[in-house]
Scaffold this motif. Structure first.
Motif, PDB file in Angstrom:
ATOM      1  N   UNK A 279      -7.171  -1.489   2.827  1.00 47.60           N
ATOM      2  CA  UNK A 279      -8.045  -1.979   1.760  1.00 47.60           C
ATOM      3  C   UNK A 279      -9.040  -0.904   1.347  1.00 47.60           C
ATOM      4  N   UNK A 280      -9.688  -0.261   2.320  1.00 46.92           N
ATOM      5  CA  UNK A 280     -10.704   0.750   2.016  1.00 46.92           C
ATOM      6  C   UNK A 280     -10.094   1.934   1.264  1.00 46.92           C
ATOM      7  N   UNK A 281      -8.911   2.366   1.675  1.00 47.93           N
ATOM      8  CA  UNK A 281      -8.245   3.478   0.990  1.00 47.93           C
ATOM      9  C   UNK A 281      -7.924   3.098  -0.453  1.00 47.93           C
ATOM     10  N   UNK A 282      -7.417   1.883  -0.651  1.00 43.48           N
ATOM     11  CA  UNK A 282      -7.096   1.429  -2.011  1.00 43.48           C
ATOM     12  C   UNK A 282      -8.366   1.329  -2.853  1.00 43.48           C
ATOM     13  N   UNK A 283      -9.444   0.886  -2.256  1.00 42.78           N
ATOM     14  CA  UNK A 283     -10.715   0.793  -2.988  1.00 42.78           C
ATOM     15  C   UNK A 283     -11.197   2.179  -3.388  1.00 42.78           C
TER      16      UNK A 283
ATOM     17  N   UNK B 112       0.809  -1.212   0.000  1.00 42.12           N
ATOM     18  CA  UNK B 112       0.000   0.000   0.000  1.00 42.12           C
ATOM     19  C   UNK B 112       0.847   1.269   0.000  1.00 42.12           C
ATOM     20  N   UNK B 113       2.139   1.125   0.236  1.00 41.32           N
ATOM     21  CA  UNK B 113       3.058   2.256   0.107  1.00 41.32           C
ATOM     22  C   UNK B 113       3.609   2.327  -1.311  1.00 41.32           C
ATOM     23  N   UNK B 114       3.750   1.162  -1.940  1.00 45.05           N
ATOM     24  CA  UNK B 114       4.362   1.083  -3.267  1.00 45.05           C
ATOM     25  C   UNK B 114       3.370   1.354  -4.399  1.00 45.05           C
ATOM     26  N   UNK B 115       2.101   1.062  -4.159  1.00 46.34           N
ATOM     27  CA  UNK B 115       1.077   1.179  -5.201  1.00 46.34           C
ATOM     28  C   UNK B 115      -0.157   1.862  -4.630  1.00 46.34           C
ATOM     29  N   UNK B 116      -1.089   2.202  -5.511  1.00 47.19           N
ATOM     30  CA  UNK B 116      -2.379   2.741  -5.079  1.00 47.19           C
ATOM     31  C   UNK B 116      -3.491   2.003  -5.815  1.00 47.19           C
ATOM     32  N   UNK B 117      -4.694   2.164  -5.328  1.00 47.20           N
ATOM     33  CA  UNK B 117      -5.865   1.615  -6.002  1.00 47.20           C
ATOM     34  C   UNK B 117      -5.813   0.108  -6.184  1.00 47.20           C
ATOM     35  N   UNK B 118      -6.338  -0.328  -7.320  1.00 43.35           N
ATOM     36  CA  UNK B 118      -6.425  -1.751  -7.614  1.00 43.35           C
ATOM     37  C   UNK B 118      -5.045  -2.400  -7.628  1.00 43.35           C
TER      38      UNK B 118
ATOM     39  N   UNK C 234     -11.924   6.201  -7.661  1.00 41.70           N
ATOM     40  CA  UNK C 234     -11.642   7.519  -8.233  1.00 41.70           C
ATOM     41  C   UNK C 234     -10.956   7.404  -9.593  1.00 41.70           C
ATOM     42  N   UNK C 235     -10.150   6.366  -9.760  1.00 40.82           N
ATOM     43  CA  UNK C 235      -9.435   6.149 -11.027  1.00 40.82           C
ATOM     44  C   UNK C 235     -10.278   5.374 -12.041  1.00 40.82           C
ATOM     45  N   UNK C 236     -11.475   4.939 -11.651  1.00 40.35           N
ATOM     46  CA  UNK C 236     -12.334   4.184 -12.555  1.00 40.35           C
ATOM     47  C   UNK C 236     -11.942   2.714 -12.702  1.00 40.35           C
ATOM     48  N   UNK C 237     -11.099   2.211 -11.789  1.00 40.66           N
ATOM     49  CA  UNK C 237     -10.633   0.815 -11.846  1.00 40.66           C
ATOM     50  C   UNK C 237     -11.521  -0.130 -11.041  1.00 40.66           C
ATOM     51  N   UNK C 238     -12.229   0.425 -10.076  1.00 40.54           N
ATOM     52  CA  UNK C 238     -13.040  -0.360  -9.150  1.00 40.54           C
ATOM     53  C   UNK C 238     -14.466   0.171  -9.197  1.00 40.54           C
ATOM     54  N   UNK C 239     -15.408  -0.750  -9.138  1.00 35.33           N
ATOM     55  CA  UNK C 239     -16.827  -0.396  -9.212  1.00 35.33           C
ATOM     56  C   UNK C 239     -17.183   0.714  -8.215  1.00 35.33           C
ATOM     57  N   UNK C 240     -17.868   1.706  -8.710  1.00 38.78           N
ATOM     58  CA  UNK C 240     -18.253   2.833  -7.877  1.00 38.78           C
ATOM     59  C   UNK C 240     -19.434   2.565  -6.964  1.00 38.78           C
ATOM     60  N   UNK C 241     -20.180   1.494  -7.229  1.00 39.30           N
ATOM     61  CA  UNK C 241     -21.365   1.193  -6.425  1.00 39.30           C
ATOM     62  C   UNK C 241     -21.034   0.440  -5.134  1.00 39.30           C
ATOM     63  N   UNK C 242     -19.770   0.120  -4.926  1.00 40.91           N
ATOM     64  CA  UNK C 242     -19.367  -0.624  -3.728  1.00 40.91           C
ATOM     65  C   UNK C 242     -19.007   0.331  -2.601  1.00 40.91           C
TER      66      UNK C 242
END
Length: 124
Positions: free
Chosen positions: A68-72, A12-18, A77-85
């Protein structure tokens, strides 16, 4: 348990999001111990924990759920993960998935899951 698990949080330090979630679960799956997890094994055997140990474990899982929640949220925000979750609910599901991996390792469930299968519900 904690030393190895904390190393995985580096994802979580090396990457963001998905990508952070992918990296985290790839690292976890590489190191699944066929003996399972000490904490999960103790619970499965009907053991109990001293209150201070329970606090350490709970603290780790709370920290993991926050990562996990921050990455989600980042992935949404980046459009990689469903926005309805809901990020918090989805993070809790992923924490339970980690616990399930430990149980599966312990009982000898033959087929190891893939990162893609664990994270399938998140994808747009």
């Amino acid at each position: 348990m904690q030393d190895r698990s904390l190393v995985h949080l580096e994802a979580f330090k090396a990457e963001t999001g998905y990508a952070a979630l992918e990296r985290y679960f790839a690292a976890v799956l590489e190191q699944v111990d066929p003996r399972g997890c000490l904490v999960v094994n103790t619970v499965l055997e009907g053991g109990t924990f001293p209150p201070e140990f329970k606090r350490v474990i709970e603290s780790y899982y709370v920290r993991l759920a926050k990562c996990f929640a921050a990455a989600i949220r980042q992935g949404q925000a980046a459009g990689e993960i469903r926005g309805d979750l809901d990020p918090a609910d989805s993070a809790e599901w992923l924490v339970r998935a980690i616990q399930g991996l430990a149980v599966s390792a312990r009982v000898g469930f033959g087929r190891k899951p893939t990162v893609r299968s664990i994270l399938a519900f998140l994808r747009v």
